[in-house]
Design an enzyme around this catalytic site. Structure first.
Site, PDB file in Angstrom:
ATOM      1  N   VAL A  31     -11.226  58.413 -10.812  1.00  0.00           N
ATOM      2  CA  VAL A  31      -9.860  57.901 -10.944  1.00  0.00           C
ATOM      3  C   VAL A  31      -9.835  56.696 -11.890  1.00  0.00           C
ATOM      4  CG1 VAL A  31      -7.886  56.880  -9.712  1.00  0.00           C
ATOM      5  CG2 VAL A  31      -9.192  58.739  -8.665  1.00  0.00           C
ATOM      6  N   CYS A  32     -10.845  55.849 -11.809  1.00  0.00           N
ATOM      7  CA  CYS A  32     -10.874  54.595 -12.566  1.00  0.00           C
ATOM      8  C   CYS A  32     -10.645  54.766 -14.069  1.00  0.00           C
ATOM      9  CB  CYS A  32     -12.174  53.847 -12.309  1.00  0.00           C
ATOM     10  SG  CYS A  32     -12.442  53.450 -10.563  1.00  0.00           S
ATOM     11  N   PRO A  33     -11.321  55.712 -14.736  1.00  0.00           N
ATOM     12  CA  PRO A  33     -11.087  55.808 -16.178  1.00  0.00           C
ATOM     13  C   PRO A  33      -9.654  56.205 -16.538  1.00  0.00           C
ATOM     14  CG  PRO A  33     -12.571  57.553 -15.453  1.00  0.00           C
ATOM     15  CD  PRO A  33     -12.381  56.621 -14.297  1.00  0.00           C
ATOM     16  N   LEU A  83      -7.725  52.820 -16.265  1.00  0.00           N
ATOM     17  CA  LEU A  83      -8.102  51.873 -17.311  1.00  0.00           C
ATOM     18  C   LEU A  83      -7.615  52.343 -18.679  1.00  0.00           C
ATOM     19  CD1 LEU A  83     -11.673  50.894 -16.078  1.00  0.00           C
ATOM     20  CD2 LEU A  83      -9.525  49.678 -15.726  1.00  0.00           C
TER      21      LEU A  83
END
Length: 187
Positions: A46-48, A51
């Protein structure tokens, strides 16, 4: 206990930004609006997406005088490795803060002690170094940079126009509300 109006504690952390390692301290955030965007870890799922969403809006945040600081418990070396390996992360121009000793995660109360990772927390900090808005999400739910930018703009507006408030879905240029003195005591 609420973190609203909490003063960010002194800190010194390493960061990766635009191909360089640098040191970021509390002094760097003073006098400007800041967003601290905590996420669990580099090289995840999920993080990329989050970001990259922020990277796509970064110029708009900068245009309103707001710096973005992404934060995870990874080191600045891991941030560089992720930046080098991921097309999505290569778009990032804002500082990627390294918090392997959990100084920031503890101060913003997003540390998952058992895992040594950060919750998915978003904090808006005013130029005085005070938290004025925050949200913490479950680890499997991504956030929206458009809404975050709108919140920053609303917070900036009410700071500048103390006698007005921003209603739901307010955007710059839209009508605001002026609470009557009779209602202020009821709030």
């Amino acid at each position: 206990m609420s973190l609203i109006q909490k003063q960010v504690s002194d800190f010194t952390v390493q960061a990766y930004q635009n191909g360089e390692f640098k040191t970021i301290t509390k002094d760097d955030i003073m006098g400007q609006w800041s967003v601290f965007f905590f996420y669990p870890a580099d090289f995840t799922f999920v993080c990329p997406t989050e970001l990259e969403d922020l990277a796509n809006k970064y110029d708009e945040f900068k245009a309103v005088g707001c710096e973005i600081y992404s934060v995870s418990t990874d080191t600045h070396f891991v941030h560089k490795a992720w930046h080098d390996a991921s097309e999505r992360i290569q778009k990032i121009q804002y500082p990627m803060l390294a918090d392997p000793t959990h100084v920031l995660c503890k101060d913003f109360d997003v540390l998952i002690e058992a895992d040594g990772l950060a919750e998915r927390g978003t904090f808006v900090v005013n130029p005085d170094g005070e938290i004025v808005a925050y949200e913490v999400n479950a680890g499997n739910v991504g956030r929206n940079a458009d809404e975050l930018l709108r919140k920053v703009q609303a917070l900036q507006f009410v700071r500048e126009h103390g006698d007005e408030v921003c209603p739901a879905k307010w955007t710059p240029g839209a009508e605001t509300l002026k609470p009557s003195l009779d209602l202020v005591g009821a709030l």
